[in-house]
Scaffold this active site. Structure first.
Site, PDB file in Angstrom:
ATOM      1  N   CYS A  45       0.839  -1.217   0.000  1.00 50.10           N
ATOM      2  CA  CYS A  45       0.000   0.000   0.000  1.00 50.10           C
ATOM      3  C   CYS A  45       0.867   1.259   0.000  1.00 50.10           C
ATOM      4  CB  CYS A  45      -0.921   0.012   1.220  1.00 50.10           C
ATOM      5  SG  CYS A  45      -2.045  -1.388   1.282  1.00 50.10           S
TER       6      CYS A  45
HETATM    7  C1  BEZ Z   1       0.548  -4.646   1.835  1.00 51.32           C
HETATM    8  O1  BEZ Z   1       0.172  -3.528   1.509  1.00 51.32           O
HETATM    9  O2  BEZ Z   1       1.711  -4.975   1.765  1.00 51.32           O
HETATM   10  C2  BEZ Z   1      -0.453  -5.660   2.287  1.00 51.32           C
HETATM   11  C3  BEZ Z   1      -1.578  -5.255   3.002  1.00 51.32           C
HETATM   12  C4  BEZ Z   1      -2.496  -6.207   3.428  1.00 51.32           C
HETATM   13  C5  BEZ Z   1      -2.293  -7.553   3.122  1.00 51.32           C
HETATM   14  C6  BEZ Z   1      -1.192  -7.936   2.359  1.00 51.32           C
HETATM   15  C7  BEZ Z   1      -0.264  -6.984   1.944  1.00 51.32           C
END
Ligand code: BEZ
Length: 210
Positions: A45
């Site tokens: 994210c």
């Molecule tokens: C991420 O942004 O890395 C992420 C967020 C939630 C679940 C898996 C990855």
């Protein structure tokens, strides 16, 4: 209920990093890219929101406003914003909606229980100036999106709104386009000039300008 192409994008009120908004009022008759991410302070994210901030000039050129959402509270969004700037190289320059009670995420069907918990997956809605949903994408939490592809689809939508053409596989701005099936080859030659008819239903022409 799922939101489908051609539906009116539902309006809502929400708290964001830029203050309280009413979505349609904030959108102000412009194009919008409305996208969800699973959680603040997570790696994928952070790269996605950093990239969106870095591409702001490209979105501006196309008259597109970006807005993100997750179910995290506003204090988390505010705390995380600095990391987005650090990682992406550009300060956060678009609002992130805080949706801890999941009202907006559920309205847009951004929570997919099969994906493990009650946070949003990676949904994208491209919404036109008339607030119509024109394109949707849904990615799982483990796969970051390609924001150059989102810009490419905005280009394709804006082009195909402006002329009776469609964009072919792997189209990039400036590439040749396909004459819309609703137009005869004769009319296409009158409108576009050179038209190559490969099949009666597949007619190529240069990308129209202006
Ligand atoms: C991420 O942004 O890395 C992420 C967020 C939630 C679940 C898996 C990855």
């Amino acid at each position: 209920m799922a939101i489908r192409l051609g539906d009116q994008a539902p309006d809502f009120s929400a708290e964001t990093t830029d203050g309280a908004i009413d979505f349609h009022e904030w959108k102000d008759g412009k194009w919008a890219v409305f996208f969800s991410h699973p959680a603040d302070y997570t790696p994928v994210c952070t790269t996605e929101l950093g990239r969106t901030a870095a591409l702001q000039g490209e979105f501006d050129k196309r008259g597109v406003q970006c807005i993100a959402i997750s179910v995290d509270p506003i204090e988390d969004h505010r705390g995380w914003a600095g990391d987005i700037g650090d990682v992406g190289g550009t300060d956060l320059n678009f609002p992130i909606i805080a949706d801890p009670d999941k009202t907006v995420s559920e309205l847009y069907d951004m929570i997919h229980p099969g994906e493990g918990d009650t946070s949003t997956v990676r949904s994208v809605f491209i919404i036109d100036p008339a607030n119509k949903v024109r394109l949707t994408l849904t990615y799982p939490k483990s796969v970051g999106r390609n924001f150059s592809e989102i810009l490419r689809t905005v280009d394709a939508l804006q082009l195909t709104d402006s002329a009776p053409v469609s964009t072919p596989v792997d189209w990039e701005p400036g590439d040749r386009v396909i004459v819309a099936p609703t137009m005869s080859t004769e009319d296409a030659r009158e409108k576009f000039g050179e038209v190559e008819e490969v099949k009666p239903y597949l007619r190529w022409t240069a990308q129209p300008t202006g």
